[in-house]
Design a protein around this motif. Structure first.
Motif, PDB file in Angstrom:
ATOM      1  N   VAL A 120     -25.683  69.513  86.816  1.00 53.19           N
ATOM      2  CA  VAL A 120     -26.554  68.518  86.172  1.00 53.19           C
ATOM      3  C   VAL A 120     -26.253  68.462  84.670  1.00 53.19           C
ATOM      4  N   ILE A 121     -25.930  69.637  84.107  1.00 51.27           N
ATOM      5  CA  ILE A 121     -25.632  69.691  82.664  1.00 51.27           C
ATOM      6  C   ILE A 121     -24.466  68.750  82.349  1.00 51.27           C
ATOM      7  N   ARG A 122     -23.430  68.845  83.162  1.00 48.18           N
ATOM      8  CA  ARG A 122     -22.244  68.028  82.883  1.00 48.18           C
ATOM      9  C   ARG A 122     -22.485  66.556  83.256  1.00 48.18           C
ATOM     10  N   GLU A 123     -23.355  66.349  84.259  1.00 48.45           N
ATOM     11  CA  GLU A 123     -23.714  64.966  84.609  1.00 48.45           C
ATOM     12  C   GLU A 123     -24.470  64.308  83.442  1.00 48.45           C
TER      13      GLU A 123
ATOM     14  N   TYR B 226     -28.048  78.776  71.639  1.00 51.08           N
ATOM     15  CA  TYR B 226     -28.390  77.574  70.869  1.00 51.08           C
ATOM     16  C   TYR B 226     -29.109  76.506  71.684  1.00 51.08           C
ATOM     17  N   TYR B 227     -30.099  76.984  72.449  1.00 52.45           N
ATOM     18  CA  TYR B 227     -30.883  76.059  73.274  1.00 52.45           C
ATOM     19  C   TYR B 227     -32.368  76.240  72.998  1.00 52.45           C
ATOM     20  N   ILE B 228     -33.112  75.150  73.188  1.00 47.09           N
ATOM     21  CA  ILE B 228     -34.575  75.237  73.128  1.00 47.09           C
ATOM     22  C   ILE B 228     -35.101  74.652  74.432  1.00 47.09           C
TER      23      ILE B 228
ATOM     24  N   ALA C 151     -15.245  81.591  80.568  1.00 45.90           N
ATOM     25  CA  ALA C 151     -16.170  82.540  81.192  1.00 45.90           C
ATOM     26  C   ALA C 151     -16.510  82.059  82.604  1.00 45.90           C
ATOM     27  N   THR C 152     -16.426  80.758  82.819  1.00 44.97           N
ATOM     28  CA  THR C 152     -16.748  80.195  84.134  1.00 44.97           C
ATOM     29  C   THR C 152     -15.834  80.782  85.210  1.00 44.97           C
ATOM     30  N   GLU C 153     -14.538  80.788  84.937  1.00 45.99           N
ATOM     31  CA  GLU C 153     -13.634  81.385  85.922  1.00 45.99           C
ATOM     32  C   GLU C 153     -13.821  82.903  85.981  1.00 45.99           C
TER      33      GLU C 153
ATOM     34  N   VAL D 291     -37.669  70.509  79.717  1.00 49.96           N
ATOM     35  CA  VAL D 291     -36.302  70.033  79.482  1.00 49.96           C
ATOM     36  C   VAL D 291     -35.650  70.994  78.490  1.00 49.96           C
ATOM     37  N   ARG D 292     -34.317  71.020  78.498  1.00 54.03           N
ATOM     38  CA  ARG D 292     -33.590  71.880  77.550  1.00 54.03           C
ATOM     39  C   ARG D 292     -32.842  71.016  76.546  1.00 54.03           C
ATOM     40  N   PHE D 293     -33.023  71.361  75.273  1.00 58.42           N
ATOM     41  CA  PHE D 293     -32.258  70.723  74.195  1.00 58.42           C
ATOM     42  C   PHE D 293     -31.224  71.725  73.690  1.00 58.42           C
TER      43      PHE D 293
ATOM     44  N   ILE E 293     -21.554  85.477  76.288  1.00 59.54           N
ATOM     45  CA  ILE E 293     -20.854  84.425  75.557  1.00 59.54           C
ATOM     46  C   ILE E 293     -21.559  84.016  74.252  1.00 59.54           C
ATOM     47  N   TYR E 294     -22.877  84.279  74.150  1.00 58.61           N
ATOM     48  CA  TYR E 294     -23.611  83.914  72.925  1.00 58.61           C
ATOM     49  C   TYR E 294     -23.841  85.127  72.019  1.00 58.61           C
ATOM     50  N   GLU E 295     -23.033  86.174  72.157  1.00 55.88           N
ATOM     51  CA  GLU E 295     -23.317  87.445  71.477  1.00 55.88           C
ATOM     52  C   GLU E 295     -23.369  87.349  69.956  1.00 55.88           C
TER      53      GLU E 295
ATOM     54  N   PHE F 276     -32.068  80.367  84.929  1.00 58.61           N
ATOM     55  CA  PHE F 276     -30.694  80.864  84.800  1.00 58.61           C
ATOM     56  C   PHE F 276     -29.765  79.732  84.419  1.00 58.61           C
ATOM     57  N   TYR F 277     -28.614  80.086  83.888  1.00 62.64           N
ATOM     58  CA  TYR F 277     -27.553  79.104  83.634  1.00 62.64           C
ATOM     59  C   TYR F 277     -27.105  78.595  84.994  1.00 62.64           C
ATOM     60  N   GLU F 278     -27.055  77.279  85.136  1.00 62.12           N
ATOM     61  CA  GLU F 278     -26.945  76.686  86.476  1.00 62.12           C
ATOM     62  C   GLU F 278     -25.706  77.104  87.270  1.00 62.12           C
TER      63      GLU F 278
ATOM     64  N   SER G 108     -15.245  80.146  73.661  1.00 64.49           N
ATOM     65  CA  SER G 108     -15.842  78.809  73.601  1.00 64.49           C
ATOM     66  C   SER G 108     -16.935  78.646  72.548  1.00 64.49           C
ATOM     67  N   LYS G 109     -17.934  79.514  72.631  1.00 65.12           N
ATOM     68  CA  LYS G 109     -19.118  79.312  71.789  1.00 65.12           C
ATOM     69  C   LYS G 109     -18.927  79.982  70.430  1.00 65.12           C
ATOM     70  N   THR G 110     -18.316  81.160  70.412  1.00 59.95           N
ATOM     71  CA  THR G 110     -18.175  81.891  69.145  1.00 59.95           C
ATOM     72  C   THR G 110     -17.255  81.153  68.177  1.00 59.95           C
TER      73      THR G 110
ATOM     74  N   LEU H 267     -27.710  66.114  73.335  1.00 59.37           N
ATOM     75  CA  LEU H 267     -28.305  67.448  73.162  1.00 59.37           C
ATOM     76  C   LEU H 267     -28.463  68.092  74.541  1.00 59.37           C
ATOM     77  N   SER H 268     -27.612  67.686  75.476  1.00 59.94           N
ATOM     78  CA  SER H 268     -27.683  68.268  76.825  1.00 59.94           C
ATOM     79  C   SER H 268     -26.661  69.385  76.980  1.00 59.94           C
ATOM     80  N   GLN H 269     -25.398  69.048  77.177  1.00 59.52           N
ATOM     81  CA  GLN H 269     -24.395  70.100  77.400  1.00 59.52           C
ATOM     82  C   GLN H 269     -24.130  70.862  76.104  1.00 59.52           C
ATOM     83  N   GLY H 270     -24.106  72.191  76.211  1.00 61.10           N
ATOM     84  CA  GLY H 270     -23.990  73.014  75.008  1.00 61.10           C
ATOM     85  C   GLY H 270     -22.584  73.099  74.449  1.00 61.10           C
ATOM     86  N   PHE H 271     -22.200  72.100  73.669  1.00 57.79           N
ATOM     87  CA  PHE H 271     -20.925  72.202  72.951  1.00 57.79           C
ATOM     88  C   PHE H 271     -21.086  71.600  71.569  1.00 57.79           C
TER      89      PHE H 271
ATOM     90  N   ASN I 180     -29.556  84.746  76.162  1.00 58.38           N
ATOM     91  CA  ASN I 180     -29.706  84.032  77.421  1.00 58.38           C
ATOM     92  C   ASN I 180     -29.740  82.509  77.266  1.00 58.38           C
ATOM     93  N   ASN I 181     -29.034  81.892  78.164  1.00 59.12           N
ATOM     94  CA  ASN I 181     -29.086  80.439  78.353  1.00 59.12           C
ATOM     95  C   ASN I 181     -29.888  80.231  79.630  1.00 59.12           C
ATOM     96  N   PRO I 182     -30.967  79.498  79.656  1.00 57.39           N
ATOM     97  CA  PRO I 182     -31.465  78.567  78.649  1.00 57.39           C
ATOM     98  C   PRO I 182     -32.595  79.100  77.762  1.00 57.39           C
TER      99      PRO I 182
HETATM  100  N1  GLN Z   1     -22.922  76.541  78.732  1.00 51.38           N
HETATM  101  C1  GLN Z   1     -23.040  75.142  78.504  1.00 51.38           C
HETATM  102  C2  GLN Z   1     -24.450  74.671  78.747  1.00 51.38           C
HETATM  103  O1  GLN Z   1     -25.254  75.379  79.287  1.00 51.38           O
HETATM  104  C3  GLN Z   1     -22.159  74.316  79.371  1.00 51.38           C
HETATM  105  C4  GLN Z   1     -20.948  74.981  79.839  1.00 51.38           C
HETATM  106  C5  GLN Z   1     -20.170  74.123  80.721  1.00 51.38           C
HETATM  107  O2  GLN Z   1     -20.507  72.959  80.964  1.00 51.38           O
HETATM  108  N2  GLN Z   1     -19.142  74.685  81.239  1.00 51.38           N
HETATM  109  O3  GLN Z   1     -24.739  73.557  78.412  1.00 51.38           O
END
Ligand code: GLN
Length: 389
Positions: free
Chosen positions: A15-18, A316-318, A96-98, A366-368, A200-202, A120-122, A231-233, A31-35, A169-171
């Motif tokens: 859903v994040i990527r959608e 970096y999420y609220i 980190a996904t792989e 919702v997550r920002f 990943i957010y250390e 949890f992170y989806e 990615s994030k650092t 303000l959806s996908q964390g990049f 932790n995400n989210p």
């Molecule tokens: N970690 C990011 C998030 O939660 C997205 C990572 C990803 O899409 N691979 O938004």
């Protein structure tokens, strides 16, 4: 036509990527996908360009270029206090996904259970399903996202193979304390389980929060798989360079899975990653300082516009509660809220239900994300103030 894979029917696309696709189609503020939408550090980009020009353009060593594994080993020793042998304990992966998928494939047998903190992170849900494990969820309770020790202890049993930790932790923005990690470690030792920790957010911490890696808790050295990525650092989420650190026997299995999944992460970007891991302390302080200001800005803005935001201690999420606003926008759940918000304001968020096993639990959330440049954050301010106040 014969039936397609049954397990792939049991989860949806991310859903994040959608939400990113929906946002792009609407020309909105993502303000959806964390990049990050600001420039990546100049030095890492220059290192990548140089690596390409220096002809690091063919397959890497499948489990990671020696230079990068050396750099990872040095960095985790100096920042995390984790000892690892670059020769035998590190697998470099496509993000980190792989690393998470390869790790679960390497340790899971059918019928094994994995404990996951919720929200949890989806990715962790489908990761479990694809590896053949059954997830068991432990609730993190707002506002401080603490868990119940009784519930945690009660989730472990003979079938438990691993617990997934994500700190910061995400989210939720929760940063697991040393005491909490000690409690988790004691349960891992009691039930002979692995800890799979996504860190990943250390480097993204607030209000004096300290990052602790569960791998440093005595007894956990050989039963922890520590996952991370650049990615994030280093704000290069599209590069897909991550890694898993584990004991030699576990690493041998992870390397096998990784080799057949992807062969390797992009060679020149691995060389650039090695350069980034040697950035001076000021780099991390600068990153943190921007995020700290952005966190304060977004959280204040959300309060002024009728949301009920939590205040993260890391990442970096609220997460914001939107129950009050749902009536005003004439919507009944988080999904329709997110869609309506994009339509009305152009601001894209992630519906809360994406972070829960039972969608009802995220119905009013919702997550920002706030890993954005000031220009974007100011545009979001304009959009929310003009449409919601
Ligand atoms: N970690 C990011 C998030 O939660 C997205 C990572 C990803 O899409 N691979 O938004």
């Amino acid at each position: 036509m014969k039936e397609l894979s049954r397990i792939t029917e049991t989860f949806t696309e991310s859903v994040i990527r959608e939400m990113t696709r929906i946002c792009d189609a609407a020309g909105g503020h993502n303000l959806s996908q964390g990049f990050p939408d600001f420039e990546s550090p100049k030095a890492i980009k220059e290192a990548a360009i140089k690596a390409i020009q220096d002809e690091w353009n063919q397959y890497p060593v499948t489990y990671g270029e020696p230079e990068l594994r050396e750099a990872i080993s040095k960095k985790v020793w100096s920042y995390n206090g984790v000892k690892c042998d670059p020769g035998t304990d590190i697998t470099v992966t496509c993000g980190a996904t792989e690393a998470m998928m390869a790790t679960l494939k390497a340790i899971i047998n059918p019928g094994d259970e994995i404990i996951i903190f919720e929200p949890f992170y989806e990715n962790y849900g489908p990761d479990c399903i694809l590896s053949g494990a059954a997830p068991r969820y432990i609730t993190l309770y707002p506002p401080d996202w603490s868990y119940s020790s009784e519930e945690l202890a009660g989730a472990f049993n003979e079938k438990t193979k691993a617990i997934v930790i994500n700190t910061p932790n995400n989210p939720t923005g929760k940063v697991f304390s040393r005491e909490e990690l000690e409690e988790i470690a004691a349960l891992c030792l009691k039930w002979d389980c692995y800890a799979v920790t996504d860190e990943i957010y250390e480097h993204i911490l607030y209000d004096g929060a300290r990052h602790v890696s569960i791998a440093v808790i005595p007894g956990m050295e050989d039963r922890t798989i520590t996952i991370n990525s650049i990615s994030k650092t280093y704000s290069v989420t599209g590069w897909r360079v991550g890694w898993a650190i584990a004991s030699e026997p576990v690493t041998r299995r992870i390397r096998k899975v990784h080799d057949f999944l992807t062969v390797g992460a992009p060679t020149p970007l691995q060389h650039a990653a090695a350069a980034a891991l040697a950035f001076p302390d000021e780099y991390y302080a600068g990153l943190q300082s921007h995020y700290e200001k952005a966190r304060g800005f977004l959280s204040g803005l959300l309060q002024r516009t009728g949301f009920k935001p939590g205040l993260p201690r890391g990442a970096y999420y609220i997460i914001a509660d939107v129950e009050n606003l749902m009536d005003r926008l004439g919507v009944a759940d988080d999904f329709s809220f997110s869609r309506k918000l994009i339509e009305l304001t152009g601001v894209a968020t992630v519906p809360g239900s994406s972070f829960y096993s039972d969608p009802v639990k995220g119905r009013t959330q919702v997550r920002f994300c706030f890993c954005k440049k000031w220009e974007t954050l100011y545009a979001v301010e304009q959009a929310l103030l003009s449409k919601l106040t």
